[in-house]
Design a protein around this motif. Structure first.
Motif, PDB file in Angstrom:
ATOM      1  N   THR A   1      -6.263  13.648   9.157  1.00 48.43           N
ATOM      2  CA  THR A   1      -5.162  13.737  10.321  1.00 48.43           C
ATOM      3  C   THR A   1      -5.350  12.641  11.246  1.00 48.43           C
ATOM      4  OG1 THR A   1      -5.382  16.215  10.336  1.00 48.43           O
ATOM      5  CG2 THR A   1      -4.139  15.032  12.144  1.00 48.43           C
ATOM      6  N   VAL A   2      -6.531  12.280  11.557  1.00 50.65           N
ATOM      7  CA  VAL A   2      -6.750  10.924  12.298  1.00 50.65           C
ATOM      8  C   VAL A   2      -6.308   9.673  11.881  1.00 50.65           C
ATOM      9  CG1 VAL A   2      -8.349   9.372  13.405  1.00 50.65           C
ATOM     10  CG2 VAL A   2      -8.821  11.939  13.672  1.00 50.65           C
ATOM     11  N   GLN A   3      -6.345   9.444  10.699  1.00 54.92           N
ATOM     12  CA  GLN A   3      -6.131   8.253   9.716  1.00 54.92           C
ATOM     13  C   GLN A   3      -4.463   8.197   9.673  1.00 54.92           C
ATOM     14  OE1 GLN A   3      -8.327   8.909   6.347  1.00 54.92           O
ATOM     15  NE2 GLN A   3      -9.367   7.111   6.564  1.00 54.92           N
ATOM     16  N   LEU A   4      -3.929   9.407   9.405  1.00 54.70           N
ATOM     17  CA  LEU A   4      -2.406   9.574   9.355  1.00 54.70           C
ATOM     18  C   LEU A   4      -1.740   9.172  10.639  1.00 54.70           C
ATOM     19  CD1 LEU A   4       0.050  10.060   7.602  1.00 54.70           C
ATOM     20  CD2 LEU A   4      -0.358  12.694   8.103  1.00 54.70           C
ATOM     21  N   GLN A   5      -2.380   9.841  11.751  1.00 59.36           N
ATOM     22  CA  GLN A   5      -1.658   9.702  12.720  1.00 59.36           C
ATOM     23  C   GLN A   5      -1.956   8.223  13.430  1.00 59.36           C
ATOM     24  OE1 GLN A   5      -2.706  12.477  16.355  1.00 59.36           O
ATOM     25  NE2 GLN A   5      -3.757  10.838  17.231  1.00 59.36           N
ATOM     26  N   ALA A   6      -2.759   7.625  13.018  1.00 59.63           N
ATOM     27  CA  ALA A   6      -2.794   6.028  13.300  1.00 59.63           C
ATOM     28  C   ALA A   6      -1.665   5.257  12.664  1.00 59.63           C
ATOM     29  CB  ALA A   6      -4.154   5.521  12.908  1.00 59.63           C
TER      30      ALA A   6
ATOM     31  N   LEU B   1       2.726   1.945  21.487  1.00 53.22           N
ATOM     32  CA  LEU B   1       2.678   1.771  20.116  1.00 53.22           C
ATOM     33  C   LEU B   1       1.394   2.248  19.561  1.00 53.22           C
ATOM     34  CD1 LEU B   1       3.945  -0.986  21.652  1.00 53.22           C
ATOM     35  CD2 LEU B   1       3.956  -1.716  19.134  1.00 53.22           C
ATOM     36  N   GLY B   2       0.890   1.557  18.476  1.00 51.93           N
ATOM     37  CA  GLY B   2      -0.580   2.275  18.079  1.00 51.93           C
ATOM     38  C   GLY B   2      -1.670   1.672  18.704  1.00 51.93           C
ATOM     39  N   GLY B   3      -2.954   2.527  18.872  1.00 53.93           N
ATOM     40  CA  GLY B   3      -4.372   1.908  19.307  1.00 53.93           C
ATOM     41  C   GLY B   3      -3.975   1.954  21.003  1.00 53.93           C
ATOM     42  N   ASN B   4      -4.352   0.893  21.289  1.00 58.93           N
ATOM     43  CA  ASN B   4      -4.380   0.647  23.052  1.00 58.93           C
ATOM     44  C   ASN B   4      -2.998  -0.319  23.200  1.00 58.93           C
ATOM     45  OD1 ASN B   4      -6.687   1.953  23.482  1.00 58.93           O
ATOM     46  ND2 ASN B   4      -7.924  -0.041  23.297  1.00 58.93           N
ATOM     47  N   TRP B   5      -2.159  -0.292  22.286  1.00 55.09           N
ATOM     48  CA  TRP B   5      -1.063  -1.388  22.592  1.00 55.09           C
ATOM     49  C   TRP B   5       0.184  -0.835  23.051  1.00 55.09           C
ATOM     50  CZ3 TRP B   5      -1.570  -6.270  22.327  1.00 55.09           C
ATOM     51  CH2 TRP B   5      -2.943  -6.784  21.655  1.00 55.09           C
ATOM     52  N   TYR B   6       0.669  -1.555  24.065  1.00 55.81           N
ATOM     53  CA  TYR B   6       2.081  -1.138  24.696  1.00 55.81           C
ATOM     54  C   TYR B   6       2.891  -2.322  24.544  1.00 55.81           C
ATOM     55  CZ  TYR B   6      -0.020   2.757  27.362  1.00 55.81           C
ATOM     56  OH  TYR B   6      -0.854   3.909  27.572  1.00 55.81           O
ATOM     57  N   SER B   7       4.139  -2.199  24.727  1.00 53.10           N
ATOM     58  CA  SER B   7       5.150  -3.287  24.799  1.00 53.10           C
ATOM     59  C   SER B   7       5.962  -3.095  26.194  1.00 53.10           C
ATOM     60  CB  SER B   7       6.210  -3.354  23.705  1.00 53.10           C
ATOM     61  OG  SER B   7       6.915  -2.266  23.912  1.00 53.10           O
ATOM     62  N   ARG B   8       6.257  -4.502  26.680  1.00 54.91           N
ATOM     63  CA  ARG B   8       6.972  -4.315  28.200  1.00 54.91           C
ATOM     64  C   ARG B   8       8.412  -4.874  27.623  1.00 54.91           C
ATOM     65  NH1 ARG B   8       5.131  -7.971  33.135  1.00 54.91           N
ATOM     66  NH2 ARG B   8       6.969  -7.373  34.705  1.00 54.91           N
ATOM     67  N   ALA B   9       9.327  -4.301  28.038  1.00 51.15           N
ATOM     68  CA  ALA B   9      10.910  -4.852  27.719  1.00 51.15           C
ATOM     69  C   ALA B   9      10.761  -6.196  28.173  1.00 51.15           C
ATOM     70  CB  ALA B   9      11.979  -4.000  28.587  1.00 51.15           C
ATOM     71  N   ASN B  10      10.166  -6.558  29.482  1.00 56.41           N
ATOM     72  CA  ASN B  10      10.578  -8.128  29.984  1.00 56.41           C
ATOM     73  C   ASN B  10       9.383  -9.228  29.576  1.00 56.41           C
ATOM     74  OD1 ASN B  10      12.564  -6.831  31.364  1.00 56.41           O
ATOM     75  ND2 ASN B  10      11.787  -7.282  33.368  1.00 56.41           N
ATOM     76  N   ALA B  11       8.442  -8.594  28.538  1.00 50.50           N
ATOM     77  CA  ALA B  11       7.456  -9.740  28.028  1.00 50.50           C
ATOM     78  C   ALA B  11       7.395  -9.454  26.678  1.00 50.50           C
ATOM     79  CB  ALA B  11       6.447  -9.518  28.945  1.00 50.50           C
TER      80      ALA B  11
ATOM     81  N   LEU C   1       1.079  -1.157  -0.016  1.00 50.53           N
ATOM     82  CA  LEU C   1       0.036  -0.059  -0.048  1.00 50.53           C
ATOM     83  C   LEU C   1       0.817   1.140  -0.066  1.00 50.53           C
ATOM     84  CD1 LEU C   1      -2.766   1.441   0.296  1.00 50.53           C
ATOM     85  CD2 LEU C   1      -2.385   1.196   2.582  1.00 50.53           C
ATOM     86  N   SER C   2       0.717   1.945  -0.787  1.00 51.52           N
ATOM     87  CA  SER C   2       1.551   3.320  -0.999  1.00 51.52           C
ATOM     88  C   SER C   2       0.547   4.477  -1.045  1.00 51.52           C
ATOM     89  CB  SER C   2       2.169   3.638  -2.278  1.00 51.52           C
ATOM     90  OG  SER C   2       2.798   2.490  -2.600  1.00 51.52           O
ATOM     91  N   ILE C   3       0.825   5.471  -0.032  1.00 46.72           N
ATOM     92  CA  ILE C   3      -0.101   6.491   0.448  1.00 46.72           C
ATOM     93  C   ILE C   3       0.502   8.095   0.403  1.00 46.72           C
ATOM     94  CG2 ILE C   3      -1.485   7.268   2.503  1.00 46.72           C
ATOM     95  CD1 ILE C   3      -1.511   4.404   3.660  1.00 46.72           C
ATOM     96  N   ASN C   4      -0.360   8.825  -0.294  1.00 45.72           N
ATOM     97  CA  ASN C   4       0.078  10.233   0.016  1.00 45.72           C
ATOM     98  C   ASN C   4      -0.502  10.727   1.143  1.00 45.72           C
ATOM     99  OD1 ASN C   4      -0.084  13.040  -0.286  1.00 45.72           O
ATOM    100  ND2 ASN C   4      -0.178  13.006  -2.504  1.00 45.72           N
ATOM    101  N   PRO C   5       0.479  11.329   2.172  1.00 43.81           N
ATOM    102  CA  PRO C   5      -0.162  11.689   3.554  1.00 43.81           C
ATOM    103  C   PRO C   5      -1.304  12.543   3.224  1.00 43.81           C
ATOM    104  CG  PRO C   5       2.234  11.569   3.588  1.00 43.81           C
ATOM    105  CD  PRO C   5       1.621  11.433   2.015  1.00 43.81           C
TER     106      PRO C   5
ATOM    107  N   GLN D   1       1.797   6.218  14.241  1.00 41.85           N
ATOM    108  CA  GLN D   1       1.770   5.779  15.715  1.00 41.85           C
ATOM    109  C   GLN D   1       1.961   4.397  15.608  1.00 41.85           C
ATOM    110  OE1 GLN D   1      -1.379   7.436  17.814  1.00 41.85           O
ATOM    111  NE2 GLN D   1      -0.332   9.183  18.332  1.00 41.85           N
ATOM    112  N   GLY D   2       1.370   3.554  14.589  1.00 42.17           N
ATOM    113  CA  GLY D   2       1.407   2.168  14.650  1.00 42.17           C
ATOM    114  C   GLY D   2       2.659   1.639  14.019  1.00 42.17           C
ATOM    115  N   ALA D   3       3.360   2.456  13.148  1.00 44.75           N
ATOM    116  CA  ALA D   3       4.695   2.252  12.401  1.00 44.75           C
ATOM    117  C   ALA D   3       5.892   2.518  13.283  1.00 44.75           C
ATOM    118  CB  ALA D   3       4.345   2.563  11.119  1.00 44.75           C
TER     119      ALA D   3
END
Length: 289
Positions: free
Chosen positions: A11-16, A186-196, A2-6, A19-21
């Motif tokens: 703005t909501v779509q672009l921000q998603a 990360l994007g949406g409701n997602w987080y990462s934990r260094a130890n998990a 998928l190739s996208i012109n910002p 933040q996800g990538a």
């Protein structure tokens, strides 16, 4: 691919997509003061370290997409050009998320999120005692990147004092990453934990959580509930009504047995089980029974 012109996206779509990538991102838990001396505490994941000599951290409070308003943190660093950037470990992630609730100006997020403010040595804003690392900073410059909703504002911070919990240091004074146990966004409701790995924390944006200060003392002082557990309990906007509690008790045989035996500890333990499966409403019904 998928190739996208910002410019073709909202703005909501672009921000998603951004933040996800561009993730995982470290979190700056920023403590500031306004000109009246009122504290504010808010997390920002547009954040990183950019220089060691001088030591420079930069975070970016963006203008709100929905109405182009600015956040209290940005107003505060323009009034009082100092900030404490606290790092976020897993043990405080739920309370940190609660602090991102858009409480009215002047509401103290230290109180609402249940954190302990402690004095800084060289700057006016408070440090978060629970944070394993705290950076006292002076604000060198604020650079606005635009004037529309979603535009960032680079807050360029020079570190003037560092505080590190000795529990995360080895015998040579170096940070032990496993003990630090950082979380990242990360994007949406997602987080990462260094130890998990990955986990989710619902964003508290549409409601105002009642806050840790609204949780009864017998719960907070029981020793059963962690800071994360309290953060989950505090992220409900309204408590169940007495009628709802009565119906729940009538239908829940385990709870009825606990109440009949008059065993407060078991009642708390049952509430904690509901918290740990993220059934906050049932947890409160148990506590209010």
């Amino acid at each position: 691919m998928l190739s996208i012109n910002p410019h073709d996206l909202s703005t909501v779509q672009l921000q998603a997509y951004l933040q996800g990538a561009v993730a995982p991102r470290p979190i700056a838990f920023a403590s500031t003061l306004n000109a009246k001396g009122q504290p504010n505490l808010s997390p920002f994941s547009f954040f990183n370290v950019f220089s060691a000599n001088p030591p420079i951290l930069i975070f970016s409070p963006a203008r709100r997409v929905r109405d182009n308003s600015i956040k209290h943190t940005l107003s505060n660093v323009q009034e009082i050009q100092e900030v404490v950037i606290n790092v976020v470990d897993y043990a405080m992630v739920q309370q940190m998320s609660l602090a991102s609730t858009e409480y009215a100006e002047g509401v103290n997020e230290f109180v609402k999120a249940g954190f302990t403010p402690i004095p800084s040595m060289l700057v006016k804003p408070f440090r978060v005692q629970e944070a394993p690392v705290q950076f006292e900073c002076k604000v060198n410059q604020v650079i606005a990147l635009g004037n529309h909703g979603g535009a960032g504002n680079l807050v360029i911070c020079e570190v003037v004092k560092i505080h590190i919990n000795e529990a995360v240091l080895d015998e040579k004074g170096a940070i032990i990453q496993e003990k630090l146990d950082l979380v990242a966004r990360l994007g949406g409701n997602w987080y990462s934990r260094a130890n998990a790995g990955l986990f989710e924390v619902p964003k508290p944006l549409t409601t105002l959580g009642i806050g840790v200060d609204a949780i009864p003392d017998f719960v907070k002082k029981s020793g059963l509930f962690s800071g994360n557990d309290l953060g989950v309990l505090a992220n409900i906007d309204t408590l169940p009504t007495p009628e709802e509690v009565a119906i729940f008790v009538k239908q829940n045989f385990e709870l009825k047995a606990v109440l009949s035996a008059d065993e407060p500890i078991k009642q708390l333990q049952l509430a904690l089980r509901y918290v740990q499966i993220n059934d906050v409403e049932s947890a409160w019904k148990v506590l209010l029974a």
